[in-house]
Write a protein that holds these residues in place. Structure first.
Motif, PDB file in Angstrom:
ATOM      1  N   MET A   1      20.168 -13.085 -20.325  1.00  0.00           N
ATOM      2  CA  MET A   1      20.531 -14.277 -19.833  1.00  0.00           C
ATOM      3  C   MET A   1      20.050 -15.189 -20.923  1.00  0.00           C
ATOM      4  N   THR A   2      21.121 -16.085 -21.122  1.00  0.00           N
ATOM      5  CA  THR A   2      20.961 -17.005 -22.286  1.00  0.00           C
ATOM      6  C   THR A   2      20.011 -18.245 -21.442  1.00  0.00           C
ATOM      7  N   ARG A   3      19.444 -19.226 -22.495  1.00  0.00           N
ATOM      8  CA  ARG A   3      18.442 -20.265 -22.053  1.00  0.00           C
ATOM      9  C   ARG A   3      19.337 -21.109 -21.253  1.00  0.00           C
ATOM     10  N   LEU A   4      20.713 -21.262 -21.495  1.00  0.00           N
ATOM     11  CA  LEU A   4      21.373 -22.216 -20.670  1.00  0.00           C
ATOM     12  C   LEU A   4      21.511 -21.448 -19.273  1.00  0.00           C
ATOM     13  N   ASP A   5      21.780 -20.290 -19.210  1.00  0.00           N
ATOM     14  CA  ASP A   5      21.968 -19.615 -17.779  1.00  0.00           C
ATOM     15  C   ASP A   5      20.573 -20.093 -16.949  1.00  0.00           C
ATOM     16  N   GLU A   6      19.674 -19.593 -17.883  1.00  0.00           N
ATOM     17  CA  GLU A   6      18.164 -19.654 -16.987  1.00  0.00           C
ATOM     18  C   GLU A   6      17.928 -21.163 -16.493  1.00  0.00           C
ATOM     19  N   LEU A   7      18.476 -22.258 -17.438  1.00  0.00           N
ATOM     20  CA  LEU A   7      18.255 -23.907 -17.114  1.00  0.00           C
ATOM     21  C   LEU A   7      19.144 -23.890 -15.748  1.00  0.00           C
ATOM     22  N   LEU A   8      20.396 -23.201 -15.659  1.00  0.00           N
ATOM     23  CA  LEU A   8      21.387 -23.597 -14.596  1.00  0.00           C
ATOM     24  C   LEU A   8      20.746 -23.020 -13.363  1.00  0.00           C
ATOM     25  N   GLN A   9      19.706 -22.051 -13.461  1.00  0.00           N
ATOM     26  CA  GLN A   9      19.368 -21.557 -12.125  1.00  0.00           C
ATOM     27  C   GLN A   9      18.263 -22.501 -11.514  1.00  0.00           C
ATOM     28  N   GLN A  10      17.719 -23.226 -12.448  1.00  0.00           N
ATOM     29  CA  GLN A  10      16.605 -24.040 -11.702  1.00  0.00           C
ATOM     30  C   GLN A  10      16.941 -24.870 -10.710  1.00  0.00           C
ATOM     31  N   GLU A  11      15.805 -25.180  -9.930  1.00  0.00           N
ATOM     32  CA  GLU A  11      16.248 -26.117  -8.660  1.00  0.00           C
ATOM     33  C   GLU A  11      15.590 -27.435  -8.882  1.00  0.00           C
ATOM     34  N   ALA A  12      14.631 -27.630 -10.089  1.00  0.00           N
ATOM     35  CA  ALA A  12      14.239 -28.851 -10.465  1.00  0.00           C
ATOM     36  C   ALA A  12      14.449 -29.124 -11.979  1.00  0.00           C
ATOM     37  N   PHE A  13      14.617 -30.343 -12.483  1.00  0.00           N
ATOM     38  CA  PHE A  13      15.444 -30.563 -13.780  1.00  0.00           C
ATOM     39  C   PHE A  13      14.338 -31.853 -14.211  1.00  0.00           C
ATOM     40  N   THR A  14      13.907 -31.349 -15.747  1.00  0.00           N
ATOM     41  CA  THR A  14      13.245 -32.590 -16.141  1.00  0.00           C
ATOM     42  C   THR A  14      14.573 -33.577 -16.813  1.00  0.00           C
ATOM     43  N   ASP A  15      13.917 -34.493 -17.537  1.00  0.00           N
ATOM     44  CA  ASP A  15      14.847 -35.506 -18.219  1.00  0.00           C
ATOM     45  C   ASP A  15      15.477 -34.872 -19.237  1.00  0.00           C
ATOM     46  N   ALA A  16      14.845 -33.999 -19.877  1.00  0.00           N
ATOM     47  CA  ALA A  16      15.175 -33.502 -21.224  1.00  0.00           C
ATOM     48  C   ALA A  16      16.284 -32.375 -20.684  1.00  0.00           C
ATOM     49  N   ASP A  17      16.207 -31.653 -19.625  1.00  0.00           N
ATOM     50  CA  ASP A  17      17.347 -30.665 -19.179  1.00  0.00           C
ATOM     51  C   ASP A  17      18.435 -31.535 -18.618  1.00  0.00           C
ATOM     52  N   ILE A  18      18.503 -32.600 -18.087  1.00  0.00           N
ATOM     53  CA  ILE A  18      19.636 -33.207 -17.710  1.00  0.00           C
ATOM     54  C   ILE A  18      20.422 -34.044 -18.808  1.00  0.00           C
ATOM     55  N   VAL A  19      19.428 -34.470 -19.689  1.00  0.00           N
ATOM     56  CA  VAL A  19      20.328 -34.884 -20.975  1.00  0.00           C
ATOM     57  C   VAL A  19      20.969 -33.692 -21.783  1.00  0.00           C
ATOM     58  N   ARG A  20      20.267 -32.653 -21.650  1.00  0.00           N
ATOM     59  CA  ARG A  20      21.080 -31.291 -22.333  1.00  0.00           C
ATOM     60  C   ARG A  20      22.171 -31.017 -21.622  1.00  0.00           C
ATOM     61  N   LEU A  21      22.138 -30.973 -20.491  1.00  0.00           N
ATOM     62  CA  LEU A  21      23.253 -30.305 -19.529  1.00  0.00           C
ATOM     63  C   LEU A  21      24.536 -31.652 -19.648  1.00  0.00           C
ATOM     64  N   LEU A  22      24.016 -32.830 -19.745  1.00  0.00           N
ATOM     65  CA  LEU A  22      25.134 -33.964 -19.796  1.00  0.00           C
ATOM     66  C   LEU A  22      25.833 -33.776 -21.037  1.00  0.00           C
ATOM     67  N   GLY A  23      25.229 -33.175 -22.044  1.00  0.00           N
ATOM     68  CA  GLY A  23      25.735 -33.526 -23.518  1.00  0.00           C
ATOM     69  C   GLY A  23      26.536 -32.097 -23.787  1.00  0.00           C
ATOM     70  N   LEU A  24      26.604 -31.371 -22.843  1.00  0.00           N
ATOM     71  CA  LEU A  24      27.531 -30.053 -23.289  1.00  0.00           C
ATOM     72  C   LEU A  24      28.655 -30.100 -23.814  1.00  0.00           C
ATOM     73  N   THR A  25      29.217 -29.606 -24.926  1.00  0.00           N
ATOM     74  CA  THR A  25      30.552 -29.962 -25.413  1.00  0.00           C
ATOM     75  C   THR A  25      31.234 -28.429 -25.798  1.00  0.00           C
ATOM     76  N   GLU A  26      30.508 -27.559 -25.913  1.00  0.00           N
ATOM     77  CA  GLU A  26      31.126 -26.061 -26.286  1.00  0.00           C
ATOM     78  C   GLU A  26      32.046 -25.660 -24.878  1.00  0.00           C
ATOM     79  N   PRO A  27      33.229 -25.150 -25.024  1.00  0.00           N
ATOM     80  CA  PRO A  27      33.837 -24.723 -23.512  1.00  0.00           C
ATOM     81  C   PRO A  27      33.350 -23.956 -22.810  1.00  0.00           C
TER      82      PRO A  27
END
Ligand code: SAM
Length: 369
Positions: free
Chosen positions: A1-27
């Motif tokens: 499992m990649t770090r992104l997959d782990e992040l996406l499984q979370q139920e709560a998100f830090t501000d840094a998580d949210i900013v990372r997800l908002l800024g995704l650009t790789e298809p």
């Protein structure tokens, strides 16, 4: 499992998580985010997409929001008001075409004749849409700006039971500095940051299902600002979200500030929808019409990224051109019937069902009541 997959499984998100997800650009990464949001939507909300037929009944506005094509100081615009019969007729058309819900939107006015007019329309729509397939009449969303708490009470009571009355009041941005750049305070009724928040609180106190949201990709807006918007929606405990990309408007006062390129703007707006679904879970999220300016199937992409509400335009064609909030607004030359047929096919092709004849209440509202 990649770090992104782990992040996406979370139920709560830090501000840094949210900013990372908002800024995704790789298809590949964007697709993972999309899939997670889509699966959460069908899990928390189900596979139905609900319609709110939107009637843009007047482009008269007392405010001068700099981004908006119908702002008060735009003199290149013929102003119009639909009369009571035209509004009721549109709502009845929606009900007869199995839309369980209508939305009344207009520029912002606070005079008594406007307040009483809307109150009257609400009563008539509720009574006039009762039918065999809609035994309790249509539900109504109002999108008529910041009003006094007395006005909210009147409109809410005119609609009858709480389940059927919703109100959408976008905060536009939760960043106070950006907010005041967008809304110059040169007028007694001008949009003010604190009064907008108070209005959202008053709506909740009046018993509405409350929706807010903002524009995505505003000049000067950062990913941290969008993250703060999501935190704002959480704090307010909203029932519904209506968010869309910021699109330049010739009638606005921000022509020199540009806008993001369509491709990156669409991805950012879709990421925002998806992240809101991840964080806010069971709220109703609308796929804004403005998405369709950026891609022909923009609204369907919104559904694929976690939205569950569509707002087909049911405004009579004769006046649609005069409600251009932004440039290249879609469907302005179509009749309500055209929109109905084209949208339903698109939803079905996505493997989703339209919630015909249903109010499509916010699950979040049910849970908090
Ligand atoms: N006057 C009411 C209000 O401000 O809540 C309702 C009507 S207002 C025209 C509806 C929404 O249009 C606003 O909340 C704003 O977010 C959106 N809008 C206006 N200009 C826009 C633009 N250039 N791009 C994207 N959305 C825009």
């Amino acid at each position: 499992m990649t770090r992104l997959d782990e992040l996406l499984q979370q139920e709560a998100f830090t501000d840094a998580d949210i900013v990372r997800l908002l800024g995704l650009t790789e298809p590949d990464d964007c697709e993972r985010l999309r899939r997670t949001a889509y699966d959460l939507t069908t899990r928390f909300i189900g596979d139905k997409v609900h319609y709110r037929g939107i009637v843009e009944f007047s482009n008269r506005c007392t405010l001068n929001c700099r981004y908006c094509g119908i702002r008060r100081d735009n003199r290149d615009l013929e102003r119009y008001d639909l009369n009571r019969e035209q509004i009721i007729e549109s709502a009845i058309w929606a009900a007869e075409n199995h839309y369980g819900s209508v939305c009344l939107q207009a520029g912002e006015r606070r005079d008594e004749s406007f307040v009483a007019f809307v109150e009257d329309c609400i009563r008539e729509i509720r009574a006039g849409t009762v039918s065999e397939h809609l035994p309790e009449g249509a539900s109504i969303t109002l999108s008529l700006g910041a009003q006094s708490s007395e006005t909210y009470q009147r409109w809410r009571e005119a609609g009858g039971e709480a389940e059927c009355m919703r109100y959408l009041l976008r905060m536009e941005t939760s960043n106070p500095a950006l907010f005041s750049r967008l809304h110059p305070h040169d007028f007694a009724h001008e949009k003010a940051y604190a009064s907008r928040i108070r209005a959202l609180e008053n709506l909740r106190a009046a018993g509405f299902q409350v929706g807010t949201g903002g524009m995505i990709g505003l000049p000067g807006q950062t990913l941290s600002d969008l993250c703060a918007d999501i935190r704002f929606y959480q704090r307010l405990d909203v029932d519904m979200l209506g968010m869309g990309p910021y699109i330049l408007s010739r009638g606005g006062d921000m022509r020199d500030e540009g806008m993001l390129d369509p491709g990156p703007l669409l991805q950012l707006a879709l990421n925002m929808l998806a992240v809101c679904r991840l964080v806010l879970r069971d709220v109703n999220i609308a796929a804004a019409t403005a998405l369709q300016v950026l891609a022909e199937d923009g609204r369907e992409q919104g559904i694929a990224h976690g939205a569950n509400i569509l707002m087909p335009n049911i405004t009579p064609r004769a006046v649609r051109r005069r409600y251009q909030l932004y440039d290249d607004k879609p469907c302005i030359d179509e009749e309500p019937t055209d929109c109905r047929a084209c949208l339903a096919g698109r939803i079905q092709r996505m493997g989703r069902r339209v919630g015909w004849n249903e109010w499509g209440c916010s699950r979040h509202f049910h849970r908090r009541m």
